[in-house]
Design a protein around this motif. Structure first.
Motif, PDB file in Angstrom:
ATOM      1  N   ARG A   1     -92.627 -11.524  40.001  1.00 41.33           N
ATOM      2  CA  ARG A   1     -91.550 -12.113  40.813  1.00 41.33           C
ATOM      3  C   ARG A   1     -90.230 -12.237  40.040  1.00 41.33           C
ATOM      4  NH1 ARG A   1     -94.111 -16.220  42.793  1.00 41.33           N
ATOM      5  NH2 ARG A   1     -94.629 -15.289  44.800  1.00 41.33           N
ATOM      6  N   PRO A   2     -90.234 -12.661  38.769  1.00 44.58           N
ATOM      7  CA  PRO A   2     -88.968 -12.763  38.027  1.00 44.58           C
ATOM      8  C   PRO A   2     -88.266 -11.424  37.804  1.00 44.58           C
ATOM      9  CG  PRO A   2     -90.673 -14.072  36.962  1.00 44.58           C
ATOM     10  CD  PRO A   2     -91.364 -13.224  37.986  1.00 44.58           C
ATOM     11  N   LEU A   3     -88.988 -10.309  38.042  1.00 40.78           N
ATOM     12  CA  LEU A   3     -88.382  -8.990  37.850  1.00 40.78           C
ATOM     13  C   LEU A   3     -87.592  -8.527  39.065  1.00 40.78           C
ATOM     14  CD1 LEU A   3     -91.353  -7.083  36.131  1.00 40.78           C
ATOM     15  CD2 LEU A   3     -89.492  -8.367  35.054  1.00 40.78           C
ATOM     16  N   GLN A   4     -87.735  -9.221  40.189  1.00 40.16           N
ATOM     17  CA  GLN A   4     -87.017  -8.838  41.399  1.00 40.16           C
ATOM     18  C   GLN A   4     -85.527  -9.133  41.241  1.00 40.16           C
ATOM     19  OE1 GLN A   4     -88.825  -7.219  43.626  1.00 40.16           O
ATOM     20  NE2 GLN A   4     -90.607  -7.650  42.338  1.00 40.16           N
ATOM     21  N   PRO A   5     -84.644  -8.233  41.734  1.00 40.99           N
ATOM     22  CA  PRO A   5     -83.189  -8.431  41.586  1.00 40.99           C
ATOM     23  C   PRO A   5     -82.704  -9.765  42.129  1.00 40.99           C
ATOM     24  CG  PRO A   5     -83.668  -6.220  42.376  1.00 40.99           C
ATOM     25  CD  PRO A   5     -84.973  -6.969  42.397  1.00 40.99           C
ATOM     26  N   GLU A   6     -83.312 -10.221  43.219  1.00 38.94           N
ATOM     27  CA  GLU A   6     -82.856 -11.478  43.821  1.00 38.94           C
ATOM     28  C   GLU A   6     -83.205 -12.696  42.963  1.00 38.94           C
ATOM     29  OE1 GLU A   6     -86.685 -10.176  45.952  1.00 38.94           O
ATOM     30  OE2 GLU A   6     -84.828  -9.270  45.221  1.00 38.94           O
ATOM     31  N   SER A   7     -84.055 -12.483  41.953  1.00 38.85           N
ATOM     32  CA  SER A   7     -84.420 -13.593  41.070  1.00 38.85           C
ATOM     33  C   SER A   7     -83.352 -13.885  40.023  1.00 38.85           C
ATOM     34  CB  SER A   7     -85.749 -13.294  40.366  1.00 38.85           C
ATOM     35  OG  SER A   7     -86.789 -13.126  41.307  1.00 38.85           O
ATOM     36  N   SER A   8     -82.379 -12.963  39.901  1.00 40.72           N
ATOM     37  CA  SER A   8     -81.323 -13.125  38.902  1.00 40.72           C
ATOM     38  C   SER A   8     -79.970 -13.304  39.591  1.00 40.72           C
ATOM     39  CB  SER A   8     -81.267 -11.897  37.982  1.00 40.72           C
ATOM     40  OG  SER A   8     -80.132 -11.929  37.158  1.00 40.72           O
TER      41      SER A   8
ATOM     42  N   ILE B   1     -88.251  -9.165  31.098  1.00 37.91           N
ATOM     43  CA  ILE B   1     -89.102  -7.979  31.275  1.00 37.91           C
ATOM     44  C   ILE B   1     -90.222  -7.981  30.239  1.00 37.91           C
ATOM     45  CG2 ILE B   1     -89.160  -5.462  31.323  1.00 37.91           C
ATOM     46  CD1 ILE B   1     -86.170  -5.525  32.052  1.00 37.91           C
ATOM     47  N   GLN B   2     -89.885  -8.289  28.984  1.00 33.46           N
ATOM     48  CA  GLN B   2     -90.893  -8.321  27.929  1.00 33.46           C
ATOM     49  C   GLN B   2     -91.955  -9.374  28.227  1.00 33.46           C
ATOM     50  OE1 GLN B   2     -91.419  -6.287  25.639  1.00 33.46           O
ATOM     51  NE2 GLN B   2     -89.566  -5.487  24.666  1.00 33.46           N
ATOM     52  N   SER B   3     -91.527 -10.512  28.754  1.00 30.01           N
ATOM     53  CA  SER B   3     -92.468 -11.565  29.097  1.00 30.01           C
ATOM     54  C   SER B   3     -93.437 -11.104  30.186  1.00 30.01           C
ATOM     55  CB  SER B   3     -91.699 -12.808  29.567  1.00 30.01           C
ATOM     56  OG  SER B   3     -92.585 -13.833  29.945  1.00 30.01           O
ATOM     57  N   ALA B   4     -92.905 -10.385  31.178  1.00 25.41           N
ATOM     58  CA  ALA B   4     -93.747  -9.864  32.253  1.00 25.41           C
ATOM     59  C   ALA B   4     -94.733  -8.827  31.710  1.00 25.41           C
ATOM     60  CB  ALA B   4     -92.890  -9.249  33.345  1.00 25.41           C
ATOM     61  N   ILE B   5     -94.262  -7.977  30.799  1.00 23.66           N
ATOM     62  CA  ILE B   5     -95.136  -6.962  30.200  1.00 23.66           C
ATOM     63  C   ILE B   5     -96.287  -7.630  29.452  1.00 23.66           C
ATOM     64  CG2 ILE B   5     -95.260  -5.192  28.389  1.00 23.66           C
ATOM     65  CD1 ILE B   5     -92.428  -4.316  29.263  1.00 23.66           C
ATOM     66  N   GLN B   6     -95.980  -8.675  28.712  1.00 28.74           N
ATOM     67  CA  GLN B   6     -97.023  -9.395  27.977  1.00 28.74           C
ATOM     68  C   GLN B   6     -98.034 -10.034  28.925  1.00 28.74           C
ATOM     69  OE1 GLN B   6     -94.950 -12.133  25.423  1.00 28.74           O
ATOM     70  NE2 GLN B   6     -94.009 -10.510  24.184  1.00 28.74           N
ATOM     71  N   ALA B   7     -97.529 -10.626  30.009  1.00 32.87           N
ATOM     72  CA  ALA B   7     -98.428 -11.264  30.984  1.00 32.87           C
ATOM     73  C   ALA B   7     -99.299 -10.226  31.696  1.00 32.87           C
ATOM     74  CB  ALA B   7     -97.610 -12.062  31.993  1.00 32.87           C
TER      75      ALA B   7
ATOM     76  N   GLN C   1     -93.786  -0.115  35.974  1.00 36.57           N
ATOM     77  CA  GLN C   1     -92.488  -0.439  36.565  1.00 36.57           C
ATOM     78  C   GLN C   1     -91.670  -1.313  35.621  1.00 36.57           C
ATOM     79  OE1 GLN C   1     -91.161   0.826  39.139  1.00 36.57           O
ATOM     80  NE2 GLN C   1     -92.658   1.300  40.710  1.00 36.57           N
ATOM     81  N   ALA C   2     -92.342  -2.230  34.944  1.00 34.15           N
ATOM     82  CA  ALA C   2     -91.648  -3.101  33.988  1.00 34.15           C
ATOM     83  C   ALA C   2     -91.122  -2.285  32.805  1.00 34.15           C
ATOM     84  CB  ALA C   2     -92.588  -4.200  33.509  1.00 34.15           C
ATOM     85  N   TYR C   3     -91.920  -1.352  32.328  1.00 38.38           N
ATOM     86  CA  TYR C   3     -91.455  -0.467  31.248  1.00 38.38           C
ATOM     87  C   TYR C   3     -90.241   0.341  31.708  1.00 38.38           C
ATOM     88  CZ  TYR C   3     -95.487  -1.184  28.132  1.00 38.38           C
ATOM     89  OH  TYR C   3     -96.427  -1.721  27.281  1.00 38.38           O
ATOM     90  N   ARG C   4     -90.271   0.765  32.961  1.00 38.43           N
ATOM     91  CA  ARG C   4     -89.138   1.530  33.512  1.00 38.43           C
ATOM     92  C   ARG C   4     -87.872   0.673  33.517  1.00 38.43           C
ATOM     93  NH1 ARG C   4     -88.779   4.905  38.193  1.00 38.43           N
ATOM     94  NH2 ARG C   4     -86.606   5.484  38.449  1.00 38.43           N
TER      95      ARG C   4
END
Length: 242
Positions: free
Chosen positions: A57-64, A74-80, A100-103
Motif C-alpha cells: 500500500r505505501p508504494l501506491q502513488p496516492e500514498s505520497s 521501497i526498500q522497506s517493502a522489499i524487505q517485508a 514491481q518494487a524492484y522496478r
C-alpha cells in the motif's frame, strides 16, 4: 480473376496468429473459477493477500504527497516481501509484487546510482519474474484459476517489456545495458532479446493480456519478415507505374 492461395488449415491458422492480434491465443487456456489459487485454502489465501496488500500500500502513488515513492519506502517493502516469501516460498504473488518494487527502485534511482547496484536490482527483478512464471505455470492441458491466469499474464508481459527495452538499448550506439539487462543476458544480441520479448508477449496474451497480444504481433520475427517482404513488393509495384 486472381486465384486464391491453397492454404492448409494449419497454414491459415499460423498466418492468422501472425498478423491478427485479435485471434486471441487465450482460447487455448482453460480457466476454472472454482479452482483454489496456487493450491491454497481460501482462508489462507485471504490472509496472505491481506498481509501483502498492507506491505505494498505505501508504494501506491496516492500514498505520497509528491506522487513519488521514496527509496527508503521501497526498500522497506522489499524487505517485508522478502520476509513473506521466506515464510511462503511457493506463493507467486509475493514475487510478482517484489518485482514491481524492484522496478520502482530501478526507475527512481537510475540517475546518480552506482552501475553495479543497478545491475543487481535488474537481476533481482528478472529472477523474481522468472520465479512467478515457474510457480504459476500449469502443467500442459491443466486448467488454472483466474488469479493464476492474471498473474501469469502480467508477469510475462512485464518481462517482455523489460526484454524489449533491453533490445532497443542494445541497438543504440555507446549504450550501457547494465541499467536494463541482467548480467546473464549481457552477451545476448538485440535480435535474440527481441525474440525472447516476443515469446513473453505471446504468453502474456495467451493468459489474457490484450496489450501483450498486440506487442506479440509487432515483435514476432516471422510477421516482421513477411511484413518487410510485402512492403518491398508494394514499393516495387508502385515504382512500376512511374
Amino acid at each position: 480473376m486472381v486465384s486464391q492461395p491453397d492454404l492448409s488449415t494449419n497454414d491459415a491458422a499460423v498466418l492468422q496468429a501472425l498478423f491478427d492480434a485479435e485471434s486471441s491465443p487465450s482460447a487455448a487456456v482453460e480457466i476454472n473459477s472454482t479452482l483454489p489459487s496456487f493450491g491454497l485454502d481460501p482462508t489462507e489465501l485471504a490472509k496472505l493477500q491481506s498481509r501483502e496488500l498492507e506491505i505494498i500500500r505505501p508504494l501506491q502513488p496516492e500514498s505520497s504527497s509528491t506522487g513519488t515513492t521514496e527509496p527508503a519506502t521501497i526498500q522497506s517493502a522489499i524487505q517485508a516481501l522478502s520476509a513473506l516469501i521466506a515464510e511462503n516460498p511457493k506463493y507467486p504473488s509475493a514475487y510478482a509484487n517484489r518485482a514491481q518494487a524492484y522496478r520502482l527502485l530501478l526507475e527512481g534511482q537510475e540517475e546518480g546510482k552506482e552501475e553495479t547496484d543497478l545491475s543487481d536490482v535488474i537481476s533481482c527483478l528478472f529472477a523474481d519474474l522468472g520465479e512467478v512464471i515457474s510457480l504459476a505455470t500449469p502443467k500442459p492441458a491443466d486448467p488454472l484459476s483466474p488469479l493464476q491466469a492474471r498473474l501469469l499474464a502480467d508477469s510475462h508481459t512485464h518481462r517482455g517489456y523489460l526484454l524489449l527495452k533491453a533490445a532497443k538499448t542494445k541497438r543504440m550506439p555507446f549504450s550501457d545495458t547494465r541499467r536494463v539487462c541482467p548480467a546473464k543476458l549481457q552477451s545476448v544480441g538485440a535480435d535474440t532479446l527481441e525474440e525472447m520479448a516476443s515469446r513473453d508477449f505471446f504468453f502474456g496474451g495467451r493468459y489474457g493480456n490484450k496489450i501483450a497480444q498486440q506487442l506479440a504481433v509487432q515483435t514476432n520475427p516471422y510477421a516482421k519478415m513477411c511484413g518487410a517482404i510485402v512492403k518491398e513488393a508494394l514499393k516495387e509495384e508502385i515504382q512500376s507505374y512511374y
